[in-house]
Design an enzyme around this catalytic site. Structure first.
Site, PDB file in Angstrom:
ATOM      1  CB  ALA A  38     -49.507  -3.698  97.960  1.00 43.64           C
ATOM      2  CB  CYS A  39     -52.744  -7.955  99.961  1.00 40.84           C
ATOM      3  SG  CYS A  39     -52.198  -8.196 101.565  1.00 40.84           S
ATOM      4  N   PRO A  40     -54.613  -5.474 100.656  1.00 44.59           N
ATOM      5  CG  PRO A  40     -57.021  -5.580 100.315  1.00 44.59           C
ATOM      6  CD  PRO A  40     -55.509  -6.259 100.003  1.00 44.59           C
TER       7      PRO A  40
ATOM      8  CB  THR B 209     -48.133  -8.240 100.996  1.00 44.92           C
ATOM      9  OG1 THR B 209     -49.276  -7.274 100.732  1.00 44.92           O
ATOM     10  CG2 THR B 209     -46.951  -7.376 100.540  1.00 44.92           C
TER      11      THR B 209
END
Length: 484
Positions: free
Chosen positions: A8-10, A16
């Site tokens: 998960a990335c921002p 991701t």
């Protein structure tokens, strides 16, 4: 061995899925099995309980808080950033294998009947957790900014900048005129923008203390808007709500009260404490700081504005989607809530600078393909689209293979583009979209020129750097892969 992983990335767009693919390839190469849950912007298919139970270890490759992390309670795990997973997936698989073997060798005869969820992993510093909490809030803000910014930009394109003076559409809406639809788009977009600070605060608090902290976070963020504390006030309110609710959760209560704590007591006490502090103690001083920051942004012009663009452009390329990149991006997104002209110019500069690295490397491969390895040449094709879409992470395959040559080169080009965009006065309300939102850019031709110049500067720099130290002949394409 069998592993499960969460990435998960921002923004949930590139890192991701790149991390997931890298982990899958590394596990397969090492002879292991892995299933990855990508908590991205397109939604995710949760890992099944059976898969989690069968796993020997868990890998968290995340820059934000993991959704429903308690599912993995009792499992050995390792944690890293998504960027580390993309560039060092094999090492991450080895760490997970080691963690699984260590737990097996030390496993007690009687397992703990109530295993603790890995909420605060050992070895993860406070700074890392702080960044994850912040990025969780930012990740939930981005859709509101994107929807609101694009609608407002569209309203200006249809109805001009005086469309903000149109009467409320609830009082008068002319479906037969372009101005009526422009006013509707503007007012919908403005309402979307009204959610930015509460959403930021609410989901920072959520990342810190789970669902009971959402209400206090939203309340604190809404109060920040009321007292004029803005985006900065939302940050403070979110962290404050998370800390307050987290502290309240540690208080031991009678078993009879445990069931109502998360749905009644914690939101009530958290909202009361956070609301009081924001109204009475913190709101005023933060509002003064916000006003000062807004005035400073508005005062920038000419050389000073170009210097700011140079700085944020350098930050955007510094780690290609990592924490420094996200810090610059968050600063620009936060400025959008002020609506000032300089803030809109800053958003344009950040997006332009973020497009340059993948586009520049794609251009460099097109011009001098023999300087790059076959895998880098393959990465160049998607890099065109990734760069045009403002997905800076498209440069990671090149930066990971040759960081000492690539990173300084892309920083130079992005800094150039950021400075030129600010100097040209290009503006943008949309926080994402790349070239696909070009019709909504103020001063689009000069904006494109800034991007092209940055591309050429970075591409030229990386080509020159890759030729330094190369053998005159016979060196092959592998020389670039060993640098750094």
């Amino acid at each position: 061995m069998r592993f499960v992983a969460v990435t998960a990335c921002p923004t949930g767009i590139a890192h991701t899925y790149m991390a997931a693919e890298a982990l899958e390839q590394a596990a397969q190469a090492a002879g292991h099995q892995i299933q990855v849950e990508t908590q991205g912007s397109a939604g995710s298919t949760p890992l099944s309980i059976a898969d989690i139970r069968a796993a020997d270890a868990v890998i968290f490759a995340v820059d934000v808080g993991v959704q429903d992390r308690e599912r993995f309670a009792g499992k050995p795990f390792v944690e890293a950033t998504v960027k580390q997973a993309v560039s060092g997936s094999a090492g991450l698989i080895d760490r997970a294998k080691t963690a699984a073997e260590q737990q097996t060798s030390t496993e007690p005869a009687e397992p703990d009947p109530v295993p603790r969820p890995p909420a605060e992993p050992a070895g993860t510093g406070f700074g890392t957790r702080l960044r994850q909490w912040l990025m969780t809030g930012v990740s939930y803000v981005i859709p509101f900014v994107a929807a609101g910014g694009l609608l407002i930009a569209l309203s200006f394109a249809l109805g001009g900048y005086d469309i903000t003076e149109a009467p409320p559409v609830t009082e008068r809406f002319d479906a037969g005129s372009l101005a009526g639809w422009a006013a509707l788009a503007n007012q919908i977009g403005s309402i979307s923008f009204d959610f930015l600070v509460p959403v930021l605060a609410g989901f920072i608090a959520f990342a810190m203390a789970d669902r009971p902290a959402i209400a206090p976070g939203f309340v604190g963020g809404a109060i920040a808007v009321v007292v004029g504390a803005g985006f900065l006030g939302g940050l403070v309110a979110g962290f404050l709500a998370g800390a307050v609710v987290g502290a309240l959760r540690r208080i031991k209560v009678p078993h009879a009260l445990a069931g109502v704590m998360p749905v009644l007591v914690l939101p009530l006490l958290g909202s009361a404490v956070v609301g009081t502090l924001m109204f009475v103690v913190l709101g005023g001083p933060i509002a003064s700081v916000t006003v000062g920051l807004t005035d400073w942004l508005n005062s920038l012009a000419g050389v000073n504005a170009a210097l700011l663009g140079l700085v944020v452009g350098t930050m955007i390329a510094f780690d290609a989607g990592g924490p420094v990149n996200k810090a610059a991006y968050t600063f620009a997104v936060g400025g959008l809530s002020t609506g000032s002209e300089t803030a809109l110019e800053l958003m344009a500069a950040v997006m332009a600078a973020g497009m340059v690295p993948p586009l520049a490397l794609a251009l460099a491969v097109t011009v001098r393909a023999k300087l790059f390895s076959p895998s880098e040449q393959e990465s160049a094709r998607p890099a065109w689209l990734l760069g045009a879409s403002f997905i800076t992470e498209g440069v990671i395959p090149f930066a990971a293979a040759d960081p000492l040559r690539v990173l300084p080169s892309i920083m130079l080009g992005s800094a150039t583009t950021g400075a030129l965009s600010m100097a040209f006065g290009s503006t943008l309300r949309a926080p994402h979209g790349g070239l696909f939102v070009l019709p909504l850019v103020g001063g689009p031709l000069l904006y494109l020129l800034a991007i092209v110049i940055g591309m050429v500067v970075s591409a030229g720099a990386v080509i020159l750097a890759k030729q330094i130290g190369r053998a005159p002949s016979g060196a092959g394409v592998g020389t670039s892969a060993v640098a750094g």
